[in-house]
Design a protein around this motif. Structure first.
Motif, PDB file in Angstrom:
ATOM      1  N   ALA A  55      39.959   9.214  20.105  1.00  0.00           N
ATOM      2  CA  ALA A  55      39.748  10.589  19.648  1.00  0.00           C
ATOM      3  C   ALA A  55      38.486  11.202  20.235  1.00  0.00           C
ATOM      4  CB  ALA A  55      39.682  10.622  18.115  1.00  0.00           C
ATOM      5  N   SER A 257      50.021   8.553   7.534  1.00  0.00           N
ATOM      6  CA  SER A 257      50.869   9.727   7.742  1.00  0.00           C
ATOM      7  C   SER A 257      50.109  11.037   7.899  1.00  0.00           C
ATOM      8  CB  SER A 257      51.815   9.871   6.553  1.00  0.00           C
ATOM      9  OG  SER A 257      51.079  10.165   5.365  1.00  0.00           O
ATOM     10  N   GLY A 258      48.863  11.085   7.384  1.00  0.00           N
ATOM     11  CA  GLY A 258      48.111  12.333   7.373  1.00  0.00           C
ATOM     12  C   GLY A 258      48.455  13.224   6.201  1.00  0.00           C
ATOM     13  N   GLY A 271      42.516  14.901  11.049  1.00  0.00           N
ATOM     14  CA  GLY A 271      43.853  14.812  11.615  1.00  0.00           C
ATOM     15  C   GLY A 271      43.857  13.974  12.889  1.00  0.00           C
ATOM     16  N   GLU A 272      42.825  14.141  13.709  1.00  0.00           N
ATOM     17  CA  GLU A 272      42.718  13.352  14.935  1.00  0.00           C
ATOM     18  C   GLU A 272      42.423  11.893  14.625  1.00  0.00           C
ATOM     19  OE1 GLU A 272      39.795  15.193  17.385  1.00  0.00           O
ATOM     20  OE2 GLU A 272      41.042  16.930  17.858  1.00  0.00           O
ATOM     21  N   SER A 275      45.779  10.497  13.831  1.00  0.00           N
ATOM     22  CA  SER A 275      46.680  10.500  14.990  1.00  0.00           C
ATOM     23  C   SER A 275      46.308   9.458  16.030  1.00  0.00           C
ATOM     24  CB  SER A 275      46.693  11.889  15.642  1.00  0.00           C
ATOM     25  OG  SER A 275      47.234  12.857  14.769  1.00  0.00           O
ATOM     26  N   TYR A 276      45.015   9.290  16.253  1.00  0.00           N
ATOM     27  CA  TYR A 276      44.571   8.402  17.333  1.00  0.00           C
ATOM     28  C   TYR A 276      43.900   7.129  16.840  1.00  0.00           C
ATOM     29  CZ  TYR A 276      45.149  12.879  19.709  1.00  0.00           C
ATOM     30  OH  TYR A 276      45.655  14.075  20.166  1.00  0.00           O
ATOM     31  N   GLY A 279      46.263   5.691  12.088  1.00  0.00           N
ATOM     32  CA  GLY A 279      47.722   5.613  12.137  1.00  0.00           C
ATOM     33  C   GLY A 279      48.218   4.381  12.875  1.00  0.00           C
TER      34      GLY A 279
END
Length: 300
Positions: A55, A257-258, A271-272, A275-276, A279
């Motif tokens: 990220a 999942s966020g 969120g990043e 995602s990176y 997760g």
């Protein structure tokens, strides 16, 4: 008058000598020889995900490639840009040794001996083991070379004088809180190791003083309303988390999942992170992180 002049000259010479001593002051301890240890690429890639490397060092918003750097970090002292970590020998770390890498990651010191700005969360990586370092190194050796230039910092004076970071380190550098606690179980201690170490949650979720150092003694995990770029990080202390309806299960699920308990989703930097980073973690590690955060403790 002559005496005053001599005193002034003497003071100037003393000040210049002191400044010269600080500039020449070596920092960092010589890293151990690590070339005989064999790194595991998969373990290193996992630790890189947990540590947020993707990220922070991938400018996907501008069409950048993974780990080629360029992500801007606006601070009250000027702008910083994450460097290229690919295997390119000129723009990346292709000409580094594993010992150079260890010095940078665990001590925040460049191969040339210069201190890195603490936007690089090396204070959280100090307790990485030699094996973890060589695992990370093995993973980074698989990253394709990319010649995107590393953009130099654009800091205001006097913060553009990198030697000044030596004084900052002497005043504010603190060890990570990753040592296991005997009365806690393995899951809690694994969560502590990740939260207070690799995942460096306090880097965003703890307030900072005027010098940019974390207020660890008084505001650990109590949030930060002044993140770089005008972003904010909420409090993640156990009291606040419980008041907002979080549980171990919902927190672990959100890291995969966020999705938050109210059905909304993480945005911005978090969120990043999902995602990176989180997760890609195992269910066991996400549960460990949630267990640690949702427990009554002072983070010490």
């Amino acid at each position: 008058m002559m005496s005053l002049f001599r005193l002034g000259v003497g003071a100037a010479i003393a000040s210049a000598a002191s400044l010269g001593a600080v500039i020449a002051w070596p920092i960092g301890l010589p890293p151990p020889q690590l070339s005989e240890l064999e790194g595991d690429v998969d373990r290193g890639a996992y630790l890189a995900r947990a540590s947020g490397c993707i990220a922070c060092h991938s400018d996907f918003k501008q069409g950048g490639v993974p780990l080629a750097g360029g992500v801007e970090l606006e601070t009250p002292f000027g702008a910083l840009y994450s460097p290229n970590l690919t295997t390119d020998p000129k723009e990346g770390i292709g000409d580094w040794t594993v010992e150079d890498f260890a010095l940078a990651v665990r001590q925040g010191v460049s191969p040339e001996g210069s201190p890195y700005y603490p936007a690089f969360p090396y204070p959280f990586y100090i307790n990485f083991t030699d094996q973890e370092i060589v695992d990370l190194w093995a993973a980074f050796q698989t990253v394709p070379a990319n010649d995107t230039p590393s953009r130099p910092p654009e800091m205001m004076f006097p913060f553009d004088q990198r030697w000044g970071m030596k004084l900052w380190r002497a005043a504010f550098l603190e060890p990570p809180r990753t040592d296991p606690v005997a009365e806690k179980d393995a899951v809690w201690n694994r969560g502590r190791q990740l939260v207070e170490g690799a995942a460096h949650c306090a880097a965003c979720h703890t307030g900072r003083n005027l010098a940019g150092a974390r207020k660890s003694d008084t505001e650990h995990f109590l949030g930060n309303a002044n993140l770089p770029g005008g972003d904010k990080a909420p409090a993640i202390d156990v009291v606040t988390l419980r008041e907002r309806g979080w549980t171990v299960e919902s927190l672990a699920y959100a890291m995969r999942s966020g999705i938050m308990p109210d059905g909304d989703v993480f945005g911005g930097g978090m969120g990043e992170v999902v995602s990176y980073g989180t997760g890609f973690l195992t269910d066991a590690d996400r549960t460990a992180i949630a267990t640690y955060l949702m427990d009554d403790h002072d983070g010490g």
